[in-house]
Design an enzyme around this catalytic site. Structure first.
Site, PDB file in Angstrom:
ATOM      1  CE  LYS A  70      -3.904   1.854   2.780  1.00  0.00           C
ATOM      2  NZ  LYS A  70      -4.674   1.517   3.933  1.00  0.00           N
ATOM      3  CB  SER A 146      -7.969   3.675   3.048  1.00  0.00           C
ATOM      4  OG  SER A 146      -7.383   2.891   3.917  1.00  0.00           O
ATOM      5  CB  SER A 170      -8.382   0.814   5.883  1.00  0.00           C
ATOM      6  OG  SER A 170      -8.847   2.026   5.677  1.00  0.00           O
TER       7      SER A 170
HETATM    8  N1  GLN Z   1     -13.000   4.390   6.680  1.00  0.00           N
HETATM    9  C1  GLN Z   1     -12.466   4.652   7.838  1.00  0.00           C
HETATM   10  C2  GLN Z   1     -12.210   6.086   7.882  1.00  0.00           C
HETATM   11  O1  GLN Z   1     -12.326   6.532   6.736  1.00  0.00           O
HETATM   12  C3  GLN Z   1     -11.375   3.831   8.327  1.00  0.00           C
HETATM   13  C4  GLN Z   1     -10.164   3.932   7.443  1.00  0.00           C
HETATM   14  C5  GLN Z   1      -8.898   3.104   7.673  1.00  0.00           C
HETATM   15  O2  GLN Z   1      -9.077   2.088   8.351  1.00  0.00           O
HETATM   16  N2  GLN Z   1      -7.868   3.499   7.419  1.00  0.00           N
HETATM   17  O3  GLN Z   1     -11.554   6.783   8.796  1.00  0.00           O
END
Ligand code: GLN
Length: 477
Positions: A70, A146, A170
């Site tokens: 990532k 994400s 995410s």
């Molecule tokens: N969807 C969550 C957010 O927008 C989690 C994102 C993540 O785990 N990086 O904060």
């Protein structure tokens, strides 16, 4: 044989009898990416030519098997931009600890990074500077976020396996949307050194893989204490592959009532019910349990996560890293650079986080959120006195359409409702495939356990996987 379609453990078996070069596997991946990634957008900066001196040791355990990373995990001299304009061209002069470990085990770091929401802010990978990743099962749908790029790449055989990061879901939510396995380890189990921070008290790096075996294999490599990360925990790392040999007879599974409420998609609910009957057949005892503070999780998370993010993002000022708009005076350099370098969601979070930390609001929001976080953690502590693990849906719905929620941040935030609590409590959780909707979209099931009990999570997941076929079904692309 198309080597890109295999798992890491299948490749290792093959390498034992055949001499396969790392480069052969990479060629298959590159061919696949050329063929389909213009549709998926799982990788970023595909036109870039990379010229990195190879420091990898292909003699190690992983024998040069490539792993996709990532875009928020630092890879030495390989662009790491968090899919944000403000980090444009940033070349880390060092490797994250997980990357060092992978290299020392003979992994080959795949030279393209995977797509993500800018700074990991999002649940759909639509907040990426490089445009959204499309779901391999239905190109009109999001891949989740994400870590949407990592999940889509693994699901579509553009990667053998991958690393993602999980602050509020995410790893697990995109894994569930793409029909692959995503593991969020316990906070402190895997070093965060070299992970570009979103919310430091919640962030964890973890594996996104084609099956549970690879998840355990990868966790074996990346887990462990790191003196460079003061929040990593100095306790022994078990052999996670060993845990897979155990059955689940007599294991106590809790089904939290609060996760089966209004808003849960009917088909997701049906798949979960079926999965629970599989666990029962395998000899597990399933019973209803309660996590009474669950309803506060989303609110608490979005206060704590944005507060930490606003502080972590202060360092991107146009001076030290990446993008800069040159100006005559320093303040306007900051303003212009940050104003143009950050995307909408990043700005929203910086503003929200700065507000909740401000004098006069701190007690009402941030401090109160911390207190409720403790209550949420206590709920889990109590429940794990009674049961060995919990089973829930990973997400209330299957993958949604691109564009469907992006203009309504609250709706987007609610899609994390089942994953966020594990980060607030710091506990391990995995998402594994457990079915499909009528429209052929994958459905994911989440297994959670007590801190540092990844063995339980993997063991229960593996037993389920070995007795179902979901992980074997691939998207047609
Ligand atoms: N969807 C969550 C957010 O927008 C989690 C994102 C993540 O785990 N990086 O904060």
């Amino acid at each position: 044989m198309e080597l890109n379609r295999l798992t890491a453990h299948q490749l290792l078996e093959l390498i034992k009898v055949n001499s396969i070069e790392s480069q052969e596997i990479i060629s298959f991946l590159e061919k696949r990416i050329k063929e389909i990634d213009n549709k998926l957008n799982a990788y970023v900066r595909k036109d870039r030519t990379v010229d990195v001196k190879s420091e990898e040791n292909t003699e190690g355990f992983l024998k040069g098997i490539p792993i996709s990373i990532k875009d928020n995990i630092c890879t030495k001299w390989l662009p790491t931009e968090c899919c944000s304009k403000i980090l444009e061209g940033f070349l880390p002069p060092y490797d994250a600890t997980v990357i060092e470990k992978l290299k020392s085990y003979g992994a080959k770091i795949f030279p393209l990074k995977t797509n993500m929401d800018e700074f990991a802010f999002g649940s759909s990978t639509e907040n990426s500077y490089f445009g959204p990743t499309h779901n391999p099962w239905n190109l009109e749908c999001v891949a989740g976020g994400s870590s949407g790029g990592s999940a889509a790449a693994v699901a579509s055989d553009e990667a053998i396996f991958a690393l993602g990061t999980d602050t509020g879901g995410s790893i697990r939510q995109p894994a569930s949307f793409c029909g692959v396995v995503g593991l969020k380890p316990t906070y402190g189990r895997v070093s965060r050194y070299g992970l570009i921070a979103f919310a430091s008290s919640l962030d964890v790096i973890g594996p996104i893989t084609k099956d549970v075996y690879d998840s355990a294999l990868l966790l074996n490599i990346i887990a462990g204490y790191d003196p460079r990360d003061s929040t990593s925990v100095n306790i022994e790392v078990p052999d996670y592959l060993k845990a897979l040999n155990l059955d689940i007879k007599g294991i106590k599974i809790g089904i939290p009532k609060e996760y089966f409420v209004e808003g849960l998609d009917k088909q997701v609910k049906e798949s979960l019910d079926e999965a629970i009957s599989v666990f029962k057949k395998l000899g597990a005892e399933c019973r209803e349990v309660y996590l009474p503070h669950t309803e506060y999780a989303v609110a608490v998370y979005y206060i704590i996560a944005t507060a930490e993010a606003s502080s972590n993002l202060a360092r991107f000022d146009g001076i030290q890293y990446g993008y800069r708009i040159k100006q005559k005076n320093l303040i306007s350099l900051y303003k212009k650079t940050r104003g143009q370098g950050f995307g909408q969601e990043a700005k929203r979070r910086i503003i929200l986080g700065t507000f909740t930390l401000a004098h006069g609001y701190y007690e009402a929001y941030y401090l109160r959120a911390l207190k409720v976080r403790t209550l949420i953690k206590n709920d889990f502590d109590e429940v794990f006195k009674e049961v060995d693990c919990l089973v829930t849906p990973t997400s209330p719905t299957p993958a949604f359409k691109i564009g469907e929620k992006i203009r309504d941040p609250l709706k987007m935030y609610l899609s994390d409702i089942f994953t966020i609590s594990a980060n607030l409590a710091g506990i391990p959780a995995i998402s594994i495939p457990c079915g499909f909707t009528k429209n052929n979209l994958p459905i994911g099931l989440q297994i959670l356990s007590s801190p540092f009990n990844e063995e339980m999570v993997l063991r229960v997941a593996y037993n389920f996987e070995q007795n179902t076929v979901w992980h074997k079904i691939k998207p047609k692309l």
